[in-house]
Design an enzyme around this catalytic site. Structure first.
Site, short mmCIF file in Angstrom:
data_model
loop_
_atom_site.label_atom_id
_atom_site.label_comp_id
_atom_site.label_asym_id
_atom_site.label_seq_id
_atom_site.Cartn_x
_atom_site.Cartn_y
_atom_site.Cartn_z
N GLU A 88 0.81 -1.21 0.00
CA GLU A 88 0.00 0.00 0.00
C GLU A 88 0.84 1.27 0.00
O GLU A 88 2.05 1.22 0.26
CB GLU A 88 -0.94 0.00 1.19
CG GLU A 88 -0.24 -0.02 2.52
CD GLU A 88 -1.26 -0.27 3.63
OE1 GLU A 88 -1.68 0.71 4.24
OE2 GLU A 88 -1.63 -1.42 3.86
N CYS A 333 0.45 2.07 8.94
CA CYS A 333 1.06 1.23 7.93
C CYS A 333 0.53 -0.20 8.04
O CYS A 333 0.45 -0.78 9.10
CB CYS A 333 2.57 1.34 8.00
SG CYS A 333 3.45 0.44 9.21
N1 SAH Z 1 10.18 0.03 9.20
C1 SAH Z 1 10.33 1.44 9.17
C2 SAH Z 1 9.35 2.17 8.29
C3 SAH Z 1 7.92 1.72 8.24
S1 SAH Z 1 6.81 2.17 9.49
C4 SAH Z 1 10.28 2.00 10.59
O1 SAH Z 1 10.10 1.23 11.51
O2 SAH Z 1 10.49 3.19 10.77
C5 SAH Z 1 6.57 3.89 9.42
C6 SAH Z 1 6.26 4.47 10.78
O3 SAH Z 1 4.94 4.12 11.24
C7 SAH Z 1 7.22 3.98 11.84
O4 SAH Z 1 7.62 5.06 12.66
C8 SAH Z 1 6.36 3.01 12.60
O5 SAH Z 1 6.87 2.76 13.87
C9 SAH Z 1 5.02 3.70 12.58
N2 SAH Z 1 3.87 2.86 12.90
C10 SAH Z 1 3.69 1.55 12.66
N3 SAH Z 1 2.51 1.14 13.15
C11 SAH Z 1 1.93 2.21 13.70
C12 SAH Z 1 0.70 2.43 14.38
N4 SAH Z 1 -0.16 1.44 14.57
N5 SAH Z 1 0.43 3.69 14.80
C13 SAH Z 1 1.29 4.69 14.61
N6 SAH Z 1 2.47 4.55 13.98
C14 SAH Z 1 2.79 3.32 13.54
#
Ligand code: SAH
Length: 349
Positions: A88, A333
Site C-alpha cells: 500500500e 502502515c
Molecule cells: N520500518 C520502518 C518504516 C515503516 S513504518 C520504521 O520502523 O520506521 C513507518 C512508521 O509508522 C514507523 O515510525 C512506525 O513505527 C510507525 N507505525 C507503525 N505502526 C503504527 C501504528 N499502529 N500507529 C502509529 N504509527 C505506527
C-alpha cells in the site's frame, strides 16, 4: 515473474536497447515513458523492440487496484505486484507539494507490536523498480504539465527499508536521477526501526536523505517490550549512529514516537527522553498510535498527548505532535492491506 524494466538505470537501459538492436534514442523514450507510469506496451517504440521487451519484462509490474480519498485530500492506494502480492501507499497533500509514502517490502520481519505490516512476517523484498513504479504511477495521477505530481517521498510504508538495502539504494538513485523524476534526495525521507550498522552505511552514500528513526520508547527495557529489534541494538548504539549520520551529512535527524497509553507517555518517560535527546541535532515527532485491531495496544488520548508534548517542550526538545491526515480512510502502515487480504482471500490473483 518476468524481469522488471523499472529496475534499470538509464545507463543499463541504454545498453539493453543496444543489445536488442534498437536505436539509441529508444532508451530515452523508454525511460521517459516508464517515468510517466506507462506500461511497456503503451510506450511508442518500434514493434520489434517492444516484442522483445515484452517477452522478457513485466508489462506493468505495479498496478493501482484501489484508491481511497479522504476528506482532506489524502489518498491511499493498494498496489498489486506482478506475482499477486499487495502493498500500500499514501499521498498526502501539503502547501509545499505532495508527499508520497511508499512500501519497500511485502510485509516485514521486524515484529513491532503495534504495527500491522508485520503481522504476517516478511513475504519478500520489493525490487528497486517495484518501489519506483509506485511513485511513477501516483505521480502520473497528479502531474500537470511540467509540474510533478509527487515532490517528496517518505519510505514509511510497509517494510523496513534498511533490511532491503540494495534495492532501496537503487531506487533512491533512479528516482533522483536527472532525466527521470529527478526528485532530490533531500526531499526523500527514510524511516528505520534502528538498524544501526545500516545507518552508518547510509551516511556514506552522500545523499543527505532525511533520516527518521522509530524510537517509540525512552529506554531499552521499554523498547524491547514493543520492538524486538531493540534486542539487537540499544538506544545508545542507535544514537551514536545518528550522530555519525549528522556529522557526515549535516542533516538533522528525526525520531518518531507513537504514544501508547500506559506504556511510553508518562512523566517519567518524558524525563528520560529529555535527558537522552537534549542538545542533539534532532526533532521528535509524536504520533498518536493508530490502533490496529489485531493488537492490544491503545493510543494516548488527546489530553495525554498534549501533556506529553508540553513536557518535552519544557525540557527543551524540538518536538511536534503530528497532525492526522486521512483519519477517515483508516490505517497506519499495513492496515489497508491487512483489511484487503482479510476480505479477499489472501490477495492472490
Ligand atoms: N520500518 C520502518 C518504516 C515503516 S513504518 C520504521 O520502523 O520506521 C513507518 C512508521 O509508522 C514507523 O515510525 C512506525 O513505527 C510507525 N507505525 C507503525 N505502526 C503504527 C501504528 N499502529 N500507529 C502509529 N504509527 C505506527
Amino acid at each position: 515473474m518476468k524481469e522488471i524494466l523499472q529496475d534499470m538505470s538509464f545507463e543499463r537501459l541504454t545498453e539493453l536497447v543496444a543489445e536488442l538492436g534498437g536505436k539509441p534514442f529508444r532508451a530515452k523514450q523508454l525511460f521517459t515513458g516508464l517515468m510517466k507510469g506507462k506500461k511497456i506496451s503503451e510506450i511508442n517504440v518500434d514493434g520489434a523492440l517492444r516484442e522483445s521487451l515484452l517477452a522478457r519484462f513485466e508489462d506493468e509490474p505495479v498496478r493501482i487496484i484501489k484508491t481511497l480519498t479522504a476528506a482532506d485530500g489524502t489518498e491511499k492506494y493498494l498496489f498489486r505486484l506482478a506475482d499477486g502480492n499487495i502493498v500500500e501507499g499514501v499521498l498526502m497533500k501539503y502547501k509545499y507539494g505532495n508527499t508520497q509514502c511508499v512500501s519497500t517490502q511485502v510485509g516485514c520481519r521486524m515484529g513491532c507490536k503495534f504495527c500491522a505490516s508485520t503481522l504476517g512476517g516478511l513475504v519478500r523484498n520489493l525490487t528497486s523498480g517495484e518501489i519506483s513504479a509506485q511513485v511513477q504511477k501516483v505521480n502520473a495521477l497528479h502531474a500537470s504539465g511540467k509540474e510533478r505530481g509527487v515532490t517528496n517521498i517518505v519510505l514509511m510504508g510497509s517494510g523496513e527499508p534498511l533490511d532491503n538495502y540494495e534495492n532501496v539504494k537503487n531506487f533512491i538513485k533512479n528516482i533522483s536521477a536527472e532525466g527521470g523524476l529527478n526528485i532530490s534526495t533531500r526531499n526523500i525521507s527514510l524511516s528505520t526501526c534502528g538498524l544501526a550498522p545500516a545507518i552508518y552505511k547510509l551516511a556514506e552514500e552522500g545523499w543527505g536523505v532525511n533520516l527518521t528513526v522509530s524510537l517509540h520508547a525512552a529506554d531499552d527495557e521499554g523498547r524491547r517490550r514493543t520492538m524486538p529489534v531493540a534486542n539487537r541494538y540499544t538506544i545508545s548504539e542507535i544514537l551514536k549512529a545518528c550522530d555519525y549520520y549528522f556529522k557526515k551529512t549535516g542533516r538533522r535527524y528525526i525520531f518518531e514516537y507513537a504514544l501508547i497509553s500506559g506504556e511510553n507517555c508518562g512523566k517519567e518517560h518524558a524525563a528520560k527522553l529529555i535527558s537522552l535527546l537534549k542538545g542533539k541535532p534532532c526533532h521528535v515527532n509524536l504520533i498518536r498510535l493508530n490502533e490496529v485491531k489485531e493488537r492490544k495496544l491503545s493510543s494516548a488520548d488527546e489530553k495525554e498527548a498534549y501533556r506529553f508534548l508540553g513536557l518535552l517542550e519544557e525540557g527543551g526538545l524540538s518536538v511536534t505532535l503530528r497532525r492526522r491526515t486521512g483519519a477517515d480512510i483508516g490505517g497506519a502502515c499495513g492496515q489497508l492491506r491487512a483489511g484487503y487480504l482479510g476480505e479477499n482471500d489472501g490477495g492472490q490473483p
